[in-house]
Scaffold this motif. Sequence first.
Motif, PDB file in Angstrom:
ATOM      1  N   LEU A 126     -36.679  -8.591  -4.497  1.00 32.86           N
ATOM      2  CA  LEU A 126     -36.617  -7.544  -5.611  1.00 32.86           C
ATOM      3  C   LEU A 126     -35.620  -8.252  -6.805  1.00 32.86           C
ATOM      4  O   LEU A 126     -34.809  -8.810  -6.472  1.00 32.86           O
ATOM      5  CB  LEU A 126     -36.521  -6.282  -5.404  1.00 32.86           C
ATOM      6  CG  LEU A 126     -37.301  -5.527  -4.162  1.00 32.86           C
ATOM      7  CD1 LEU A 126     -36.562  -4.230  -3.620  1.00 32.86           C
ATOM      8  CD2 LEU A 126     -38.666  -5.556  -4.551  1.00 32.86           C
ATOM      9  N   ALA A 127     -36.074  -7.949  -7.892  1.00 34.17           N
ATOM     10  CA  ALA A 127     -35.152  -8.078  -9.275  1.00 34.17           C
ATOM     11  C   ALA A 127     -34.742  -6.499  -9.692  1.00 34.17           C
ATOM     12  O   ALA A 127     -35.540  -5.841 -10.447  1.00 34.17           O
ATOM     13  CB  ALA A 127     -35.800  -8.660 -10.339  1.00 34.17           C
ATOM     14  N   ILE A 128     -33.549  -6.319  -9.291  1.00 37.26           N
ATOM     15  CA  ILE A 128     -33.100  -4.675  -9.684  1.00 37.26           C
ATOM     16  C   ILE A 128     -32.555  -4.725 -10.727  1.00 37.26           C
ATOM     17  O   ILE A 128     -31.210  -5.353 -11.037  1.00 37.26           O
ATOM     18  CB  ILE A 128     -32.425  -4.221  -8.419  1.00 37.26           C
ATOM     19  CG1 ILE A 128     -33.348  -4.314  -7.037  1.00 37.26           C
ATOM     20  CG2 ILE A 128     -31.940  -2.725  -8.595  1.00 37.26           C
ATOM     21  CD1 ILE A 128     -32.658  -3.881  -5.859  1.00 37.26           C
ATOM     22  N   GLU A 129     -32.756  -4.014 -11.698  1.00 31.41           N
ATOM     23  CA  GLU A 129     -31.975  -3.795 -13.000  1.00 31.41           C
ATOM     24  C   GLU A 129     -31.750  -2.275 -12.895  1.00 31.41           C
ATOM     25  O   GLU A 129     -32.250  -1.461 -12.699  1.00 31.41           O
ATOM     26  CB  GLU A 129     -33.147  -3.755 -14.290  1.00 31.41           C
ATOM     27  CG  GLU A 129     -32.656  -3.744 -15.631  1.00 31.41           C
ATOM     28  CD  GLU A 129     -31.482  -4.722 -15.835  1.00 31.41           C
ATOM     29  OE1 GLU A 129     -30.861  -4.363 -16.608  1.00 31.41           O
ATOM     30  OE2 GLU A 129     -31.383  -5.803 -15.592  1.00 31.41           O
ATOM     31  N   CYS A 130     -30.433  -1.928 -13.244  1.00 29.88           N
ATOM     32  CA  CYS A 130     -29.937  -0.762 -13.356  1.00 29.88           C
ATOM     33  C   CYS A 130     -29.668  -0.209 -14.375  1.00 29.88           C
ATOM     34  O   CYS A 130     -29.088  -0.955 -15.348  1.00 29.88           O
ATOM     35  CB  CYS A 130     -28.456  -0.652 -12.454  1.00 29.88           C
ATOM     36  SG  CYS A 130     -28.817  -0.642 -10.592  1.00 29.88           S
ATOM     37  N   LYS A 131     -29.827   0.796 -14.940  1.00 27.49           N
ATOM     38  CA  LYS A 131     -29.259   1.494 -16.284  1.00 27.49           C
ATOM     39  C   LYS A 131     -28.831   2.855 -16.113  1.00 27.49           C
ATOM     40  O   LYS A 131     -29.050   3.664 -15.267  1.00 27.49           O
ATOM     41  CB  LYS A 131     -30.502   1.570 -17.071  1.00 27.49           C
ATOM     42  CG  LYS A 131     -31.218   0.668 -17.635  1.00 27.49           C
ATOM     43  CD  LYS A 131     -30.513  -0.512 -18.382  1.00 27.49           C
ATOM     44  CE  LYS A 131     -31.142  -1.813 -18.928  1.00 27.49           C
ATOM     45  NZ  LYS A 131     -30.505  -2.451 -19.631  1.00 27.49           N
ATOM     46  N   VAL A 181     -37.968  -4.054 -10.293  1.00 21.51           N
ATOM     47  CA  VAL A 181     -37.508  -2.655  -9.755  1.00 21.51           C
ATOM     48  C   VAL A 181     -36.420  -2.330 -10.880  1.00 21.51           C
ATOM     49  O   VAL A 181     -35.663  -3.152 -11.522  1.00 21.51           O
ATOM     50  CB  VAL A 181     -36.729  -2.731  -8.580  1.00 21.51           C
ATOM     51  CG1 VAL A 181     -36.212  -1.316  -8.353  1.00 21.51           C
ATOM     52  CG2 VAL A 181     -37.736  -3.134  -7.552  1.00 21.51           C
ATOM     53  N   LEU A 182     -36.831  -1.305 -11.515  1.00 24.71           N
ATOM     54  CA  LEU A 182     -35.742  -0.389 -12.443  1.00 24.71           C
ATOM     55  C   LEU A 182     -35.150   0.892 -11.956  1.00 24.71           C
ATOM     56  O   LEU A 182     -35.985   1.850 -11.354  1.00 24.71           O
ATOM     57  CB  LEU A 182     -36.545  -0.130 -13.825  1.00 24.71           C
ATOM     58  CG  LEU A 182     -35.876   1.077 -14.760  1.00 24.71           C
ATOM     59  CD1 LEU A 182     -34.683   0.349 -15.386  1.00 24.71           C
ATOM     60  CD2 LEU A 182     -36.613   1.325 -15.826  1.00 24.71           C
ATOM     61  N   ALA A 183     -33.662   0.876 -11.890  1.00 23.18           N
ATOM     62  CA  ALA A 183     -33.050   2.154 -11.349  1.00 23.18           C
ATOM     63  C   ALA A 183     -32.358   2.470 -12.591  1.00 23.18           C
ATOM     64  O   ALA A 183     -31.635   1.872 -13.273  1.00 23.18           O
ATOM     65  CB  ALA A 183     -32.303   1.637 -10.139  1.00 23.18           C
ATOM     66  N   TYR A 184     -32.596   3.932 -12.699  1.00 26.46           N
ATOM     67  CA  TYR A 184     -31.880   4.547 -13.883  1.00 26.46           C
ATOM     68  C   TYR A 184     -31.323   6.063 -13.605  1.00 26.46           C
ATOM     69  O   TYR A 184     -32.052   6.493 -12.646  1.00 26.46           O
ATOM     70  CB  TYR A 184     -32.730   4.398 -15.315  1.00 26.46           C
ATOM     71  CG  TYR A 184     -33.938   5.240 -15.113  1.00 26.46           C
ATOM     72  CD1 TYR A 184     -33.797   6.851 -15.615  1.00 26.46           C
ATOM     73  CD2 TYR A 184     -35.204   5.067 -14.474  1.00 26.46           C
ATOM     74  CE1 TYR A 184     -34.957   7.652 -15.543  1.00 26.46           C
ATOM     75  CE2 TYR A 184     -36.312   5.733 -14.464  1.00 26.46           C
ATOM     76  CZ  TYR A 184     -36.286   7.305 -14.789  1.00 26.46           C
ATOM     77  OH  TYR A 184     -37.030   8.167 -14.771  1.00 26.46           O
ATOM     78  N   ALA A 214     -36.941  -5.321 -17.198  1.00 21.99           N
ATOM     79  CA  ALA A 214     -36.920  -5.443 -15.984  1.00 21.99           C
ATOM     80  C   ALA A 214     -38.072  -6.671 -15.562  1.00 21.99           C
ATOM     81  O   ALA A 214     -37.935  -7.605 -14.636  1.00 21.99           O
ATOM     82  CB  ALA A 214     -37.290  -4.329 -15.119  1.00 21.99           C
ATOM     83  N   LEU A 215     -39.221  -6.414 -16.360  1.00 20.74           N
ATOM     84  CA  LEU A 215     -40.657  -7.253 -15.965  1.00 20.74           C
ATOM     85  C   LEU A 215     -39.963  -8.856 -16.399  1.00 20.74           C
ATOM     86  O   LEU A 215     -40.420  -9.681 -15.664  1.00 20.74           O
ATOM     87  CB  LEU A 215     -41.622  -6.843 -16.767  1.00 20.74           C
ATOM     88  CG  LEU A 215     -42.228  -5.585 -16.426  1.00 20.74           C
ATOM     89  CD1 LEU A 215     -43.357  -5.159 -17.538  1.00 20.74           C
ATOM     90  CD2 LEU A 215     -42.886  -5.725 -15.097  1.00 20.74           C
TER      91      LEU A 215
END
Length: 141
Positions: free
Chosen positions: A59-64, A93-96, A81-82
């Motif tokens: 996974l490539a996790i991006e946090c906002k 993966v986008l976590a916000y 994220a893409l």
Amino acid sequence: MRINSRQKGASAEREFAGLIADWCGVRLIRNLEQTRSGGHDLIVHPDEIGAVADAFRRLAIECKRYQTATDAQIAKWWTQALIQADDAGLIPVLAYRANRAAWRVVVPIYRINPALGTSQQIEHAATLTVEGFCLSMRETI
């Protein structure tokens, strides 16, 4: 008092990583390369072993962490994220989390059910709670 956005981002990444450790038992750490090369935010701690840790490594996790999380903002973050996931050859993966709201995790629907195709458009993504995301990580390995 002015909030340092870099500190706020780092704090959000640590907060989300702590929830993943609580719910999945996998330690995530900040990706220090992100500052230099613009990559995704979190990676699996190198000492982590096991099937769930290996699933997180894909996974490539991006946090906002923002005051608000409008549909337009989420779509913009998803595009980021893409791009980062594509550059790394990983699943986006986008976590916000907005102020006074719970964390949400956006994943391509195929991460939950591969039979549903390979689209990565936001319209074909699932938004989960952290608990639901961790359940999907444990149960689909």
